[in-house]
Scaffold this active site. Structure first.
Site, PDB file in Angstrom:
ATOM      1  N   PRO A  16       0.792  -1.227   0.000  1.00 13.74           N
ATOM      2  CA  PRO A  16       0.000   0.000   0.000  1.00 13.74           C
ATOM      3  C   PRO A  16       0.827   1.281   0.000  1.00 13.74           C
ATOM      4  CG  PRO A  16      -0.152  -1.144   2.107  1.00 13.74           C
ATOM      5  CD  PRO A  16       0.508  -2.082   1.146  1.00 13.74           C
ATOM      6  N   ASN A  17       0.346   2.226  -0.759  1.00 12.77           N
ATOM      7  CA  ASN A  17       0.867   3.597  -0.851  1.00 12.77           C
ATOM      8  C   ASN A  17       2.180   3.719  -1.613  1.00 12.77           C
ATOM      9  OD1 ASN A  17      -1.276   4.863   0.638  1.00 12.77           O
ATOM     10  ND2 ASN A  17      -0.451   3.870   2.454  1.00 12.77           N
ATOM     11  N   ARG A  24       5.695  12.572  -2.596  1.00 12.34           N
ATOM     12  CA  ARG A  24       5.823  13.169  -1.254  1.00 12.34           C
ATOM     13  C   ARG A  24       6.916  12.427  -0.497  1.00 12.34           C
ATOM     14  NH1 ARG A  24       0.511  12.317   1.632  1.00 12.34           N
ATOM     15  NH2 ARG A  24       1.862  12.863   3.359  1.00 12.34           N
ATOM     16  N   TYR A  29      11.829   8.487   1.295  1.00 10.50           N
ATOM     17  CA  TYR A  29      11.704   7.441   0.271  1.00 10.50           C
ATOM     18  C   TYR A  29      12.428   7.753  -1.042  1.00 10.50           C
ATOM     19  CZ  TYR A  29       8.088   5.810   3.471  1.00 10.50           C
ATOM     20  OH  TYR A  29       7.420   5.364   4.578  1.00 10.50           O
ATOM     21  N   ASN A  80       8.114  -5.739  -1.048  1.00  6.36           N
ATOM     22  CA  ASN A  80       8.024  -4.572  -0.170  1.00  6.36           C
ATOM     23  C   ASN A  80       6.550  -4.443   0.180  1.00  6.36           C
ATOM     24  OD1 ASN A  80       7.924  -2.184   1.183  1.00  6.36           O
ATOM     25  ND2 ASN A  80       9.112  -1.004  -0.305  1.00  6.36           N
ATOM     26  N   ALA A  83       3.263  -0.844   4.679  1.00  7.72           N
ATOM     27  CA  ALA A  83       2.854  -0.885   6.093  1.00  7.72           C
ATOM     28  C   ALA A  83       2.363  -2.273   6.518  1.00  7.72           C
ATOM     29  CB  ALA A  83       1.785   0.168   6.351  1.00  7.72           C
ATOM     30  N   GLU A 104      12.982  -9.546   1.159  1.00  6.79           N
ATOM     31  CA  GLU A 104      12.190  -8.415   1.663  1.00  6.79           C
ATOM     32  C   GLU A 104      12.980  -7.129   1.411  1.00  6.79           C
ATOM     33  OE1 GLU A 104      11.578  -8.718   5.877  1.00  6.79           O
ATOM     34  OE2 GLU A 104      10.513  -6.802   6.017  1.00  6.79           O
ATOM     35  N   HIS A 106      12.955  -2.789   1.784  1.00 11.59           N
ATOM     36  CA  HIS A 106      12.384  -1.512   2.225  1.00 11.59           C
ATOM     37  C   HIS A 106      13.273  -0.394   1.729  1.00 11.59           C
ATOM     38  CE1 HIS A 106       9.455  -3.490   4.637  1.00 11.59           C
ATOM     39  NE2 HIS A 106      10.404  -4.287   5.093  1.00 11.59           N
ATOM     40  N   ARG A 113      13.591   4.210  12.263  1.00 11.92           N
ATOM     41  CA  ARG A 113      12.350   4.993  12.267  1.00 11.92           C
ATOM     42  C   ARG A 113      11.511   4.681  13.512  1.00 11.92           C
ATOM     43  NH1 ARG A 113       9.593   4.696   6.610  1.00 11.92           N
ATOM     44  NH2 ARG A 113       8.499   6.474   7.543  1.00 11.92           N
TER      45      ARG A 113
HETATM   46  O1  CA2 Z   1      10.676   1.841   3.555  1.00  9.52           O
HETATM   47  C1  CA2 Z   1       9.817   1.179   2.951  1.00  9.52           C
HETATM   48  O2  CA2 Z   1       9.977   0.737   1.821  1.00  9.52           O
HETATM   49  C2  CA2 Z   1       8.456   0.947   3.618  1.00  9.52           C
HETATM   50  O3  CA2 Z   1       8.048  -0.371   3.308  1.00  9.52           O
HETATM   51  C3  CA2 Z   1       7.507   1.958   3.031  1.00  9.52           C
HETATM   52  C4  CA2 Z   1       6.124   1.947   3.674  1.00  9.52           C
HETATM   53  C5  CA2 Z   1       6.236   2.008   5.201  1.00  9.52           C
HETATM   54  O4  CA2 Z   1       4.952   1.863   5.781  1.00  9.52           O
HETATM   55  C6  CA2 Z   1       7.163   0.944   5.747  1.00  9.52           C
HETATM   56  O5  CA2 Z   1       7.252   1.105   7.157  1.00  9.52           O
HETATM   57  C7  CA2 Z   1       8.543   1.058   5.135  1.00  9.52           C
HETATM   58  C8  CA2 Z   1       5.273   3.134   3.244  1.00  9.52           C
HETATM   59  C9  CA2 Z   1       5.237   3.441   1.784  1.00  9.52           C
HETATM   60  C10 CA2 Z   1       4.448   4.706   1.586  1.00  9.52           C
HETATM   61  O6  CA2 Z   1       5.130   5.521   0.674  1.00  9.52           O
HETATM   62  C11 CA2 Z   1       4.716   6.802   0.486  1.00  9.52           C
HETATM   63  C12 CA2 Z   1       5.395   7.491  -0.490  1.00  9.52           C
HETATM   64  C13 CA2 Z   1       5.045   8.805  -0.729  1.00  9.52           C
HETATM   65  C14 CA2 Z   1       4.036   9.404  -0.017  1.00  9.52           C
HETATM   66  C15 CA2 Z   1       3.373   8.698   0.962  1.00  9.52           C
HETATM   67  C16 CA2 Z   1       3.712   7.387   1.204  1.00  9.52           C
END
Ligand code: CA2
Length: 171
Positions: A16-17, A24, A29, A80, A83, A104, A106, A113
């Protein structure tokens, strides 16, 4: 148990996301979009003689179904789970039934974090984990699967050679 390696296609699953990447939170990221990451991942895989099927879903059930469909036949899985990494026993259970290597990935270093990101259910079923290296982590995961495939191929060849040698000695 060692997970088997077959096929020349690597399945990359994004949770997700991750479709929002590049829009953003660049400090966490990076600036690459998910399409940029797919392109770089496919390119690295191509150099190593593999193909990539690249998917993203915001739905836990779709991710579980994708994993169930990839239990065999792929060279490996790169996951990946976003969340869901930190919450989904359903994804863990699906990954536990997979018979090929699981890496896996990330983008961020989840251990630097918030504490709720420090636990990963996915890690319990993963062959290896890459975190904190940004988009490059996906390419490194492809390299890991290529290396595991090579090693498994070597083991299979050795086993076949050993069987032939044993049968010749027995004659
Ligand atoms: O670091 C990673 O790749 C994560 O899997 C990314 C997830 C986060 O919940 C994990 O804890 C770590 C979140 C991805 C959301 O990405 C966004 C990118 C731009 C704007 C909002 C969210």
């Amino acid at each position: 148990m060692t997970k088997k390696t077959t096929g020349r296609t690597i399945l990359v699953l994004n949770g997700p996301n991750l479709n929002l990447l590049g829009t953003r939170e660049p400090a966490i990221y990076g600036r690459a979009t998910l399409t940029d990451i797919a392109t770089a991942t496919k390119s690295r895989a191509g150099e190593l003689g593999f193909q990539v099927e690249f998917r993203q879903s915001n739905s836990e059930s779709e991710l579980v179904s994708s994993i169930q469909g990839a239990r065999t036949g792929f060279a490996g899985l790169i996951v990946n789970a976003g969340a869901y990494t930190h919450t989904s026993i359903a994804i863990l259970d699906a990954l536990s039934a997979v018979d090929v290597p699981v890496i896996e990935v990330h983008l961020s270093n989840i251990y630097r974090r918030e504490s709720f990101r420090h636990h990963s259910f996915v890690s319990r079923a993963a062959t290896g984990v890459i975190a904190g290296l940004g988009a490059k982590g996906y390419e490194l995961a492809v390299e890991a699967i290529a290396n595991l495939a090579l090693a498994a191929g070597g083991r299979r060849r050795n086993t076949a050679a050993a069987k032939t040698a044993r049968s010749k000695t027995a004659r």
